[in-house]
Design a protein around this motif. Sequence first.
Motif, short mmCIF file in Angstrom:
data_model
loop_
_atom_site.label_atom_id
_atom_site.label_comp_id
_atom_site.label_asym_id
_atom_site.label_seq_id
_atom_site.Cartn_x
_atom_site.Cartn_y
_atom_site.Cartn_z
N PRO A 26 0.87 -0.91 0.06
CA PRO A 26 0.16 -0.37 0.41
C PRO A 26 0.74 1.51 0.33
O PRO A 26 0.51 2.36 -0.35
CB PRO A 26 -1.19 0.64 1.46
N LEU A 27 2.32 0.85 0.58
CA LEU A 27 2.58 2.51 0.29
C LEU A 27 3.76 2.93 -0.35
O LEU A 27 3.98 4.02 -1.34
CB LEU A 27 4.52 2.10 1.47
N LEU A 28 3.37 1.86 -1.82
CA LEU A 28 3.82 2.13 -3.29
C LEU A 28 2.62 3.52 -3.76
O LEU A 28 2.62 3.87 -4.92
CB LEU A 28 3.61 0.86 -3.79
N SER A 29 1.82 3.18 -3.48
CA SER A 29 0.34 4.30 -3.31
C SER A 29 0.13 5.50 -3.52
O SER A 29 0.17 6.60 -3.72
CB SER A 29 -0.87 4.10 -3.34
N MET A 30 1.94 5.77 -2.62
CA MET A 30 2.53 7.20 -1.94
C MET A 30 3.79 7.32 -2.84
O MET A 30 3.87 9.46 -3.16
CB MET A 30 2.58 7.10 -0.35
N VAL A 31 3.87 7.09 -3.68
CA VAL A 31 4.85 7.25 -4.56
C VAL A 31 4.24 8.37 -5.56
O VAL A 31 3.16 9.31 -6.15
CB VAL A 31 5.55 6.12 -5.49
#
Length: 143
Positions: free
Chosen positions: A138-143
């Motif tokens: 889910p942290l990838l969506s914060m890229v």
Amino acid sequence: SKMHFIFSNEVVLLFDFWSVHSPAGMALSVLVVLFLAVLYESIKVGKAKLLHQAVVSVSVLSSQQLTEETDQDSSASDSAPVSRARLRWFFCHFGQSLIHVVQVVIGYFMMLAVMSYNTWIFFGVILGSAVGYYLAYPLLSMV
């Protein structure tokens, strides 16, 4: 050497000093392997974020070079922003390379741990990979 999975509280993992002879030692070893699997998945996300930063740096570098090439009228060319962009790209690429090496080492350690053919260790790797994926991606969506 055994070539099939077994449920046992005794195993030697990766190094001679990591010799497990008790249920508590096995539980601790499973937790360590689980943590390594979570770390492996987290490193994959870190690499993706660094790749995004490198792409942004390259696009900034390209746009600055295009602007510099089309700006023939200016007598004083300012190459400091271009140099900073190249340096930033270099550090992003260098960071990606280091992270890749760490990811490969952890991946091989996990593979060798599974090759102990201990079912508990295998479950630790699988569960750690699932937990790591669940927490990290889910942290990838914060890229």
